[in-house]
Design a protein around this motif. Structure first.
Motif, PDB file in Angstrom:
ATOM      1  N   ASN A  87      41.726  33.167 137.226  1.00 44.04           N
ATOM      2  CA  ASN A  87      42.346  31.938 136.732  1.00 44.04           C
ATOM      3  C   ASN A  87      41.969  30.689 137.516  1.00 44.04           C
ATOM      4  O   ASN A  87      42.103  29.579 136.996  1.00 44.04           O
ATOM      5  CB  ASN A  87      43.870  32.099 136.671  1.00 44.04           C
ATOM      6  CG  ASN A  87      44.301  32.923 135.483  1.00 44.04           C
ATOM      7  OD1 ASN A  87      43.550  33.070 134.521  1.00 44.04           O
ATOM      8  ND2 ASN A  87      45.506  33.475 135.530  1.00 44.04           N
ATOM      9  N   TYR A  88      41.496  30.840 138.767  1.00 46.13           N
ATOM     10  CA  TYR A  88      40.947  29.671 139.447  1.00 46.13           C
ATOM     11  C   TYR A  88      39.672  29.210 138.726  1.00 46.13           C
ATOM     12  O   TYR A  88      39.488  28.017 138.448  1.00 46.13           O
ATOM     13  CB  TYR A  88      40.618  29.996 140.903  1.00 46.13           C
ATOM     14  CG  TYR A  88      41.755  29.874 141.881  1.00 46.13           C
ATOM     15  CD1 TYR A  88      43.068  29.655 141.454  1.00 46.13           C
ATOM     16  CD2 TYR A  88      41.531  29.997 143.252  1.00 46.13           C
ATOM     17  CE1 TYR A  88      44.112  29.560 142.362  1.00 46.13           C
ATOM     18  CE2 TYR A  88      42.565  29.897 144.169  1.00 46.13           C
ATOM     19  CZ  TYR A  88      43.852  29.681 143.727  1.00 46.13           C
ATOM     20  OH  TYR A  88      44.875  29.582 144.642  1.00 46.13           O
ATOM     21  N   VAL A  89      38.807  30.159 138.439  1.00 45.80           N
ATOM     22  CA  VAL A  89      37.548  29.824 137.773  1.00 45.80           C
ATOM     23  C   VAL A  89      37.814  29.288 136.371  1.00 45.80           C
ATOM     24  O   VAL A  89      37.264  28.258 135.969  1.00 45.80           O
ATOM     25  CB  VAL A  89      36.627  31.057 137.719  1.00 45.80           C
ATOM     26  CG1 VAL A  89      35.406  30.772 136.848  1.00 45.80           C
ATOM     27  CG2 VAL A  89      36.186  31.450 139.127  1.00 45.80           C
ATOM     28  N   LYS A  90      38.673  29.954 135.608  1.00 43.89           N
ATOM     29  CA  LYS A  90      38.975  29.511 134.248  1.00 43.89           C
ATOM     30  C   LYS A  90      39.594  28.117 134.266  1.00 43.89           C
ATOM     31  O   LYS A  90      39.266  27.272 133.428  1.00 43.89           O
ATOM     32  CB  LYS A  90      39.942  30.489 133.580  1.00 43.89           C
ATOM     33  CG  LYS A  90      39.374  31.865 133.332  1.00 43.89           C
ATOM     34  CD  LYS A  90      40.459  32.816 132.814  1.00 43.89           C
ATOM     35  CE  LYS A  90      39.979  34.243 132.740  1.00 43.89           C
ATOM     36  NZ  LYS A  90      41.080  35.177 132.362  1.00 43.89           N
ATOM     37  N   GLY A  91      40.495  27.895 135.213  1.00 49.07           N
ATOM     38  CA  GLY A  91      41.157  26.595 135.267  1.00 49.07           C
ATOM     39  C   GLY A  91      40.204  25.467 135.601  1.00 49.07           C
ATOM     40  O   GLY A  91      40.229  24.401 134.973  1.00 49.07           O
ATOM     41  N   VAL A  92      39.340  25.684 136.601  1.00 48.53           N
ATOM     42  CA  VAL A  92      38.376  24.654 136.984  1.00 48.53           C
ATOM     43  C   VAL A  92      37.398  24.395 135.835  1.00 48.53           C
ATOM     44  O   VAL A  92      37.063  23.241 135.533  1.00 48.53           O
ATOM     45  CB  VAL A  92      37.636  25.052 138.268  1.00 48.53           C
ATOM     46  CG1 VAL A  92      36.464  24.113 138.538  1.00 48.53           C
ATOM     47  CG2 VAL A  92      38.598  25.045 139.462  1.00 48.53           C
ATOM     48  N   GLN A  93      36.948  25.441 135.186  1.00 47.43           N
ATOM     49  CA  GLN A  93      36.034  25.258 134.054  1.00 47.43           C
ATOM     50  C   GLN A  93      36.705  24.487 132.922  1.00 47.43           C
ATOM     51  O   GLN A  93      36.087  23.598 132.311  1.00 47.43           O
ATOM     52  CB  GLN A  93      35.542  26.614 133.549  1.00 47.43           C
ATOM     53  CG  GLN A  93      34.547  27.284 134.470  1.00 47.43           C
ATOM     54  CD  GLN A  93      34.123  28.656 133.989  1.00 47.43           C
ATOM     55  OE1 GLN A  93      34.883  29.358 133.307  1.00 47.43           O
ATOM     56  NE2 GLN A  93      32.923  29.068 134.343  1.00 47.43           N
ATOM     57  N   TYR A  94      37.951  24.790 132.653  1.00 49.71           N
ATOM     58  CA  TYR A  94      38.666  24.078 131.590  1.00 49.71           C
ATOM     59  C   TYR A  94      38.806  22.599 131.940  1.00 49.71           C
ATOM     60  O   TYR A  94      38.592  21.717 131.097  1.00 49.71           O
ATOM     61  CB  TYR A  94      40.040  24.703 131.374  1.00 49.71           C
ATOM     62  CG  TYR A  94      40.753  24.209 130.142  1.00 49.71           C
ATOM     63  CD1 TYR A  94      40.509  24.787 128.902  1.00 49.71           C
ATOM     64  CD2 TYR A  94      41.668  23.163 130.211  1.00 49.71           C
ATOM     65  CE1 TYR A  94      41.157  24.345 127.757  1.00 49.71           C
ATOM     66  CE2 TYR A  94      42.323  22.708 129.079  1.00 49.71           C
ATOM     67  CZ  TYR A  94      42.068  23.307 127.858  1.00 49.71           C
ATOM     68  OH  TYR A  94      42.707  22.845 126.729  1.00 49.71           O
TER      69      TYR A  94
END
Length: 575
Positions: A321-328
């Motif tokens: 979710n860190y990666v998904k959040g930053v990408q979003y």
């Protein structure tokens, strides 16, 4: 439209029944006529612009209500080709063939007369990517004029096949060529606490929880800050995007409001409203600089394995979710042409070792390449955010002898200038464009005052030599909370060196890093022992003292004693 002419069709003599029927007919026609007037009171205007690449594009849509007030809206259009929406924001999207329907969300459904909102989407396509020729809102075709929304109208959407927004070309360095926004809330605090000499400096605004978007405790929200920046005639304004699920997994002082699995809330309740506000056309001439999620991705490099691992960081690595959040966040913010994105990249005392620097650059490249625009979704990287690492160590050389000292501990870097330059080159080697720029947070890394070294040491013992030469007076480079002896660093400056976009005050001087003892609160902020001046440390600071000041309030709250120390130990000195 149905028309009624009382002078036609009533030549016969009427009896009472005829009069009654005529009256009924008149009433029915009056209702229909009234409906026609209500329909004519509808009206809307749509602007549509795209940022396009070989097989995909990002579209930004501006919607203005020119009719009666709306409590909710549904926007519809038909694509001219084979475009397919893959991700949308600021609305609920559905697509059937060429037809796209977007329904408003709870926070942006209400539109008063002449009010506007923004939304957008990512899409794939092949062949041509012609813009839609017609838009409807609540069944009314938009033609840009009040009351002109009948089904036979010819709509005239504004189409700009360039970057979303209309703030001109995306600048290579958004800090250059103008003045930064001075946050009046911080400036007033500084003035009232003896800091008038530095109260005119631009500082970043921290959006550290969902409520901060609209303002907390009567304070300014995002719109208010942007409006104030425009009123000041500022060239740029800075905002810290800081509310990831499971935020700051290795430090309790700044743990956030969202749990590790709350990625949906992060996207729809936090990032979507921020992007919607920032994309308002009234801010098109303002460069909006965003610093993306301090401490998040660096934690995935250093705190998921070995003796520095935490279960919280391991959880965030596993759920992604860190990666998904930053990408979003990158997808949403990069889609706005006057918004600039800088990813947080720790500091030299975090990622400077060989075992961390290369893997960190690779992680950042992987994250960026997973966004719609790839590495071009990132304008640069910010280092030393809310930290104390000096910009330069003028008297401490890096060689085989000093690297063996306890302080340097085999790191190849002892300051942010050398680390930033090397890390930038590594990022470029891993696929980022050579246009990326580095930003150093210099708000508290000056280390001036009476204890600042004035030259190299001649001590024979390497630890004695290094400790006498270093301007960084912390007990350990891993200490980060309200550091005793610290001072203001270089004033905000654009393009201070090759490859560096700016020195910036990302952390507003005077705001606490965390409470020195447990303080109950509703801000999602815990007590971290690294903020306790009596704490003896842990493996992440090699079991050294915390170096923290006493009597500190919650993170983000005004810490007067800290502010006075920063003024006293400023380097360059405050004039």
């Amino acid at each position: 439209m149905l028309r009624f002419n009382p002078r036609r069709g009533v030549a016969l003599r009427m009896d009472r029944v005829g009069v009654a029927i005529a009256a009924l007919l008149l009433g029915l026609v009056s209702v229909l006529f009234g409906m026609g007037r209500a329909h004519a009171a509808a009206g809307c205007k749509v602007t549509y612009s795209v940022n396009q690449w070989s097989n995909g594009f990002t579209a930004n849509i501006g919607l203005t209500n020119l009719g009666d007030s709306l409590s909710s809206w549904t926007l519809e259009w038909d694509f001219a080709g084979n475009q397919q929406v893959t991700q949308g924001w600021s609305g609920t999207y559905s697509q059937s063939g060429k037809h796209v329907t977007v329904k408003s969300l709870s926070y942006n459904g209400s539109l008063a007369t002449n009010a506007s909102t923004s939304l957008g989407f990512n899409a794939s396509y092949s062949g041509t990517n012609d813009a839609p020729t017609s838009f409807k809102v609540n069944g009314t075709t938009c033609n840009g004029t009040p009351g002109g929304g009948g089904p036979t109208d010819t709509p005239t959407p504004t189409v700009t096949p360039t970057d979303p927004g209309s703030g001109g070309p995306h600048a290579d360095n958004p800090f250059s060529g103008g003045k930064g926004y001075v946050n009046s809330e911080w400036s007033d605090q500084a003035k009232n606490d003896g800091g008038s000499a530095i109260a005119n400096q631009p500082t970043a605004v921290w959006l550290d929880r969902i409520a901060a978007i609209n303002g907390v405790n009567g304070g300014m929200g995002l719109k208010a800050h942007l409006d104030a920046a425009v009123a000041q005639g500022a060239s740029y304004a800075q905002f810290v995007i800081y509310d990831l699920p499971g935020r700051d997994c290795a430090a309790l002082a700044s743990n956030g409001e969202l749990g590790p699995t709350d990625i949906g809330r992060y996207q729809t309740e936090y990032i979507d409203p921020i992007a919607s506000i920032m994309s308002d056309s009234k801010y098109k001439n303002l460069k909006i600089i965003t610093y993306i999620e301090p401490d998040s991705l660096p934690n995935l490099v250093t705190n998921v394995s070995g003796n520095t691992a935490t279960t919280q960081c391991q959880t965030m690595q596993q759920n992604g979710n860190y990666v998904k959040g930053v990408q979003y966040a990158l997808n949403k913010l990069h889609a706005i042409s006057n918004v600039y994105t800088y990813i947080d990249a720790g500091h030299h005392g975090w990622l400077g070792w060989d075992s961390n620097l290369g893997p960190a650059a690779q992680l950042f490249a992987t994250v960026a390449k997973g966004t719609t625009a790839g590495v071009n979704s990132v304008d640069g990287f910010v280092i030393n955010t809310a930290n104390y690492s000096p910009t330069t160590e003028p008297y401490l050389p890096v060689n085989s002898q000093t690297r063996a000292s306890t302080w340097v501990d085999w790191n190849y870097y002892v300051d942010e200038s050398s680390f930033g330059a090397a890390f930038r080159q590594q990022l470029i080697s891993d696929g980022f464009p050579s246009s990326i720029g580095m930003v150093i947070d210099t708000s508290r890394n000056g280390w001036g005052g009476a204890n600042r070294p004035t030259g190299p040491s001649t001590a024979s013992d390497i630890n004695t030599q290094v400790n006498a030469e270093r301007v960084d007076r912390r007990p350990h480079v891993g200490d980060w909370c309200n550091q005793a002896g610290s001072g203001l660093g270089a004033r905000p400056t654009a393009a201070p060196a090759s490859g560096f976009d700016a020195y910036a005050w990302v952390k507003p001087p005077g705001e606490s890093d965390g409470a020195s003892s447990s303080i109950p609160n509703d801000e999602g902020k815990g007590f971290d022992q690294m903020c306790d001046p009596s704490y003896g440390g842990n493996v992440r600071n090699n079991n050294n003292p915390s170096g923290a000041m006493p009597n500190a309030p919650l993170s983000g709250h005004w810490f007067s004693a800290m502010f006075h120390q920063l003024l006293q130990n400023a380097y360059p000195p405050v004039q």
